[in-house]
Structure formats: structure tokens, C-alpha cells
Design a protein around this motif. Structure first.
Motif, PDB file in Angstrom:
ATOM      1  N   GLU A 143       0.880  -1.353   0.030  1.00  0.00           N
ATOM      2  CA  GLU A 143      -0.010  -0.037  -0.091  1.00  0.00           C
ATOM      3  C   GLU A 143       0.851   1.331   0.065  1.00  0.00           C
ATOM      4  O   GLU A 143       0.584   2.077  -0.782  1.00  0.00           O
ATOM      5  CB  GLU A 143      -1.035   0.000   1.187  1.00  0.00           C
ATOM      6  CG  GLU A 143      -2.096   1.222   1.022  1.00  0.00           C
ATOM      7  CD  GLU A 143      -3.184   0.675   2.123  1.00  0.00           C
ATOM      8  OE1 GLU A 143      -4.014   1.584   1.990  1.00  0.00           O
ATOM      9  OE2 GLU A 143      -3.002   0.102   2.998  1.00  0.00           O
ATOM     10  N   PRO A 144       1.815   1.424   0.882  1.00  0.00           N
ATOM     11  CA  PRO A 144       2.789   2.507   0.807  1.00  0.00           C
ATOM     12  C   PRO A 144       3.274   2.745  -0.476  1.00  0.00           C
ATOM     13  O   PRO A 144       3.672   3.643  -1.088  1.00  0.00           O
ATOM     14  CB  PRO A 144       3.783   2.349   1.733  1.00  0.00           C
ATOM     15  CG  PRO A 144       3.505   0.995   2.395  1.00  0.00           C
ATOM     16  CD  PRO A 144       2.315   0.626   2.006  1.00  0.00           C
ATOM     17  N   ALA A 145       3.859   1.638  -1.394  1.00  0.00           N
ATOM     18  CA  ALA A 145       4.268   1.702  -2.522  1.00  0.00           C
ATOM     19  C   ALA A 145       3.422   2.338  -3.536  1.00  0.00           C
ATOM     20  O   ALA A 145       3.675   3.261  -4.274  1.00  0.00           O
ATOM     21  CB  ALA A 145       4.840   0.438  -2.847  1.00  0.00           C
ATOM     22  N   LEU A 146       2.312   1.950  -3.373  1.00  0.00           N
ATOM     23  CA  LEU A 146       1.149   2.277  -4.420  1.00  0.00           C
ATOM     24  C   LEU A 146       0.942   3.893  -3.885  1.00  0.00           C
ATOM     25  O   LEU A 146       0.459   4.856  -4.769  1.00  0.00           O
ATOM     26  CB  LEU A 146      -0.089   1.673  -4.388  1.00  0.00           C
ATOM     27  CG  LEU A 146       0.147   0.183  -4.691  1.00  0.00           C
ATOM     28  CD1 LEU A 146      -1.155  -0.410  -4.783  1.00  0.00           C
ATOM     29  CD2 LEU A 146       0.634   0.022  -6.330  1.00  0.00           C
ATOM     30  N   ASP A 147       0.843   4.248  -2.749  1.00  0.00           N
ATOM     31  CA  ASP A 147       0.550   5.801  -2.418  1.00  0.00           C
ATOM     32  C   ASP A 147       1.611   6.485  -2.835  1.00  0.00           C
ATOM     33  O   ASP A 147       1.527   7.604  -3.266  1.00  0.00           O
ATOM     34  CB  ASP A 147       0.598   5.746  -0.767  1.00  0.00           C
ATOM     35  CG  ASP A 147      -0.825   5.069  -0.059  1.00  0.00           C
ATOM     36  OD1 ASP A 147      -1.710   4.700  -0.870  1.00  0.00           O
ATOM     37  OD2 ASP A 147      -0.980   4.915   0.911  1.00  0.00           O
ATOM     38  N   ALA A 148       2.984   5.999  -2.832  1.00  0.00           N
ATOM     39  CA  ALA A 148       4.174   6.796  -3.248  1.00  0.00           C
ATOM     40  C   ALA A 148       4.078   7.215  -4.979  1.00  0.00           C
ATOM     41  O   ALA A 148       4.318   8.015  -5.417  1.00  0.00           O
ATOM     42  CB  ALA A 148       5.548   5.919  -2.943  1.00  0.00           C
ATOM     43  N   GLY A 149       3.288   6.334  -5.581  1.00  0.00           N
ATOM     44  CA  GLY A 149       3.218   6.334  -6.965  1.00  0.00           C
ATOM     45  C   GLY A 149       3.972   5.505  -7.839  1.00  0.00           C
ATOM     46  O   GLY A 149       4.589   5.782  -8.958  1.00  0.00           O
ATOM     47  N   ALA A 150       4.471   4.197  -7.311  1.00  0.00           N
ATOM     48  CA  ALA A 150       5.392   3.290  -7.884  1.00  0.00           C
ATOM     49  C   ALA A 150       4.595   2.670  -9.054  1.00  0.00           C
ATOM     50  O   ALA A 150       3.383   2.488  -9.233  1.00  0.00           O
ATOM     51  CB  ALA A 150       5.759   2.154  -6.921  1.00  0.00           C
ATOM     52  N   ASP A 151       5.457   2.565 -10.151  1.00  0.00           N
ATOM     53  CA  ASP A 151       4.653   2.123 -11.469  1.00  0.00           C
ATOM     54  C   ASP A 151       4.829   0.557 -11.766  1.00  0.00           C
ATOM     55  O   ASP A 151       4.107  -0.067 -12.391  1.00  0.00           O
ATOM     56  CB  ASP A 151       5.478   2.702 -12.835  1.00  0.00           C
ATOM     57  CG  ASP A 151       5.465   4.164 -12.643  1.00  0.00           C
ATOM     58  OD1 ASP A 151       4.421   4.846 -13.147  1.00  0.00           O
ATOM     59  OD2 ASP A 151       6.599   4.766 -12.170  1.00  0.00           O
ATOM     60  N   PHE A 152       5.724  -0.028 -10.911  1.00  0.00           N
ATOM     61  CA  PHE A 152       5.981  -1.497 -11.121  1.00  0.00           C
ATOM     62  C   PHE A 152       6.383  -2.138  -9.972  1.00  0.00           C
ATOM     63  O   PHE A 152       7.190  -1.701  -8.967  1.00  0.00           O
ATOM     64  CB  PHE A 152       7.187  -1.767 -12.014  1.00  0.00           C
ATOM     65  CG  PHE A 152       7.033  -1.017 -13.152  1.00  0.00           C
ATOM     66  CD1 PHE A 152       6.307  -1.545 -14.391  1.00  0.00           C
ATOM     67  CD2 PHE A 152       8.033   0.100 -13.572  1.00  0.00           C
ATOM     68  CE1 PHE A 152       6.268  -0.714 -15.488  1.00  0.00           C
ATOM     69  CE2 PHE A 152       7.853   0.832 -14.954  1.00  0.00           C
ATOM     70  CZ  PHE A 152       7.016   0.565 -15.933  1.00  0.00           C
ATOM     71  N   VAL A 153       5.685  -3.264  -9.443  1.00  0.00           N
ATOM     72  CA  VAL A 153       5.834  -3.844  -8.229  1.00  0.00           C
ATOM     73  C   VAL A 153       6.737  -5.217  -8.774  1.00  0.00           C
ATOM     74  O   VAL A 153       6.430  -6.012  -9.465  1.00  0.00           O
ATOM     75  CB  VAL A 153       4.637  -4.362  -7.786  1.00  0.00           C
ATOM     76  CG1 VAL A 153       4.861  -5.557  -6.625  1.00  0.00           C
ATOM     77  CG2 VAL A 153       3.947  -3.254  -7.078  1.00  0.00           C
TER      78      VAL A 153
END
Length: 397
Positions: free
Chosen positions: A228-238
């Protein structure tokens, strides 16, 4: 009866006698030829009876094979043509020679180096046309002081940043050195005391700065608490598939009694799909660990069923993963619910998207002529021994 030049070359190609002559050519890609058979474009339906037209290292077009009359046609019986395979997540093998011997000679025409010391960036970007696997590079991973990857890798693999300004400055520094992607992590580790993770402002500064510079951000996430924090930050790729969940000191399951991701996890996967976030599960590396099990496969199966984009990468060289054609990762993606067409797309068009290759990963006019020809359908078995490997229009095999 005298044979025309085209008929003679086509006959040689069918017997396999033409390939060695082309393979020996040391000159830069200048050839004009066609590969004919069933064309798998990387995205979209296969095209039986078509030919890929190549001129000076680029794809001119894809046309019915019967219409080709201006160039040699290479058309082994039952042949299939597909884009060169791309391993979107690997490390090491930085030099052009290493990438030739361990990747290109096996049909992997491009790779995404998912974090390496800064001193290797120039070597990774040295990709002589037609002679090695093209590399996309992140450089060292950005992390908070003491955060991943510092607890498990050498300090050279990371650039520690402690504020939004330091994060933005580090992105600009990497962009100036030629990095195609920026790599961060939200990783608490598996220890009783969690490792430091980015605060929201610093993570957003990194992602926003990268986006303004035309880059994208790859985020290492193994623990569901980091997704969730990765998506909140705006990461494009997991990068990787979250397979465990450390929630404020408690260990919680990522799968419910039905074997599917728990509701919180499913909601995050749905968010990834809505936002176009790509997952590179790297199943090969995790299945070589004690974490191998349903928690690796069920999230990928759910994400794919929801319409999420999956890319292929095997995290070489960790946990004894192999260089060369990543057939084990292909088979594991199939086990996670991807059919043959989806696995092929993961290994070509979607892997190119993760790496930032705009002119590779698909067969279409204007794209680089990175091509494989195999006998029969492009299954993992067939890809282990391609009939032809073409890199920037040059025959490697």
C-alpha cells in the motif's frame, strides 16, 4: 529448370544451410531479409502465413508471406517468429561480453538490471548494436538510511536518502548517468525489529521527480505491509510478489481459508490493475526458498484474472537461478494461471514496458529487429533451442 534467386535462397533456408552464412557476418546490421512462418507479435493474435520484413536492423512491416518478392525469405517448415525474450529482473553480468555469452546467445535479446552498483552503470549501457543483449539499468537502489538493501547487500547496491530533497537529487543524479528506471523498496525484512522504510514525503518526492524526468519507478515489495505505501507513493512497477504479511509486529496470513488473497490484499491487487501497475513476480527465485507455496501463486493468479499485467523476470543470480533462456520462470507463470499467450506477452511486450524499452518487445513497423525463430509453437521447450536468433537485424544464430 533454373531457380530464381528468391526460390534458391528460400530452399537453402528450409534446409538450414543459409543460417551459418548469415551467422558468420561480423558487419553491423545492414541486411534486408524476411522471416516467414507464424508471427507472434508480442501482443495480439498470432498471424499464420506471414513474414516479418527486416531492413537495416529495423522491422519494416508484417505482411502475408506470399507477397514478399524483394528479398531473401527464411522460412523453415513449421517455423514461428516472435520478439526476442526479455528478462526484466536480473542482476550482474554487466559487460557487453557477459551479456552476449549468458543472455543473447540463448535468445534473451534484452535484460532489465534491477539494481547494481553505480560503478557498473556505464558498462551496462554499453550495448553495441547487434552484438550483445541490450540492457536497461536502475543503478543502485534508493533507500532510507539503514533500509533495504543495506542490511543484506553491500553498501554499493544502495544510495541512502534521508529527505524529499535528497531523494529528488538522487533521482536526477541517476538520470544524468543514464538510468532508465529508478528502484526503491518498501521492505520491513523478516526480523523482530523492522528495517527502516521511506516516509511518505520522501517516497513521493522520488516518484514525482522520476516522472517529471520521463522515468518510472520499480519498487521491491516482498511483504504485504509494503504494497500500500508503494502504491501511495506512485510506484509504477511492483517487483516480486508479496507472499508474507508483518502487520505491526504480528504475522498475518496473506491467503484466506479459500486459498485466495485476503480481502485487503485483493483490494490492493484491484488497485494495481486500475492504475496500470505491472507485477514482475520472480517466482523462480522464491520457489528455491522455504517460502515456496500457495502464497506465491495465488496472488499472481488473482492479479492476472483481474486483468493485471505480469512481466517475466527470474532475479538471476540469486538462489542459484540461471542465466540463459528463463524457461523455469515461464513454467512457473503457467502454474500461476497464465496461458501460453500470456506467458509470451510477459516475456516480451510487458517485460519491455518494465524496462523502458520503447522499440523492443513487439513485432511492429519501426521496432528493432530483435527476433527469435523456433520450430512449432513458442513453448518453453522450443525456446530452449531457437532455430534463429536475430539481434538488431544481425543473425546471432
Amino acid at each position: 529448370m533454373a531457380l530464381s534467386r528468391r526460390a534458391f535462397l528460400t530452399l537453402l533456408a528450409g534446409t538450414g544451410l543459409l543460417a551459418p552464412a548469415v551467422h558468420a557476418a561480423p558487419s553491423p546490421p545492414r541486411g534486408t531479409f524476411a522471416l516467414a512462418g507464424t508471427v507472434y507479435p508480442g501482443r495480439g493474435a498470432p498471424l499464420p502465413g506471414h513474414a516479418v520484413l527486416v531492413r537495416r536492423g529495423r522491422i519494416e512491416g508484417v505482411v502475408p508471406a506470399r507477397d514478399v518478392a524483394d528479398r531473401p525469405v527464411i522460412a523453415p517448415e513449421g517455423g514461428s517468429i516472435l520478439p526476442g525474450v526479455i528478462n526484466a529482473h536480473c542482476h550482474n553480468l554487466h559487460t557487453a561480453r557477459e551479456r552476449r555469452e549468458r543472455w543473447l546467445d540463448h535468445g534473451v535479446t534484452a535484460i532489465g538490471d534491477a539494481a547494481s552498483p553505480l560503478k557498473f552503470l556505464s558498462a551496462l549501457l554499453d550495448s553495441p548494436s547487434g552484438r550483445t543483449a541490450t540492457a536497461s539499468a536502475c543503478g543502485p537502489m534508493l533507500c532510507p538510511p539503514g533500509g533495504y538493501p543495506l542490511p543484506v547487500h553491500s553498501p554499493e547496491h544502495a544510495l541512502a536518502v534521508a529527505s524529499p530533497k535528497e531523494g529528488a537529487d538522487a533521482v536526477r543524479r541517476l538520470a544524468d548517468r543514464g538510468a532508465a528506471r529508478i528502484k526503491i523498496a518498501f521492505e520491513p525484512g523478516i526480523l523482530p525489529r523492522p528495517w527502516p522504510r521511506f516516509d511518505t514525503a520522501t517516497a513521493r518526492s522520488i516518484c514525482d521527480t522520476a516522472r517529471r524526468l520521463g522515468l518510472a519507478v520499480r519498487c521491491h515489495v516482498e511483504d504485504l505491509s509494503g504494497l500500500e505505501p508503494a502504491l501511495d507513493a506512485g510506484a509504477d512497477f511492483v517487483e516480486h510478489v508479496p507472499y508474507r504479511w508483518h502487520d505491526h509486529g504480528a504475522i498475518r496470513p496473506v491467503l484466506g481459508p479459500d486459498g485466495a488473497p485476503v480481502p485487503h490484499y485483493r483490494q490492493l491487487l484491484e488497485r494495481m490493475v486500475r492504475n496500470g501497475v505491472v507485477m514482475t513476480p520472480t517466482l523462480d527465485v522464491f520457489t528455491r526458498t522455504p517460502w515456496n507455496g500457495p502464497a506465491l501463486f495465488a496472488p499472481v493468479r488473482t492479479f492476472h484474472a483481474l486483468g493485471g499485467k505480469v512481466a517475466l523476470g527470474n532475479d538471476f543470480p540469486y538462489r542459484r537461478t540461471d542465466a540463459g533462456m528463463p524457461v523455469r520462470e515461464m513454467r512457473l507463470l503457467a502454474r500461476a494461471g497464465l496461458d501460453r499467450a500470456a506467458v509470451l506477452e510477459a516475456a516480451t511486450a510487458t517485460a519491455a514496458e518494465v524496462c523502458g524499452f520503447r522499440d523492443r518487445g513487439r513485432i511492429a513497423p519501426g521496432m528493432a529487429a530483435d527476433l527469435l525463430m523456433v520450430r512449432g509453437a513458442p513453448s518453453p521447450d522450443a525456446l530452449q533451442d531457437p532455430v534463429h536468433i536475430v539481434k538488431d537485424g544481425v543473425f546471432i544464430r
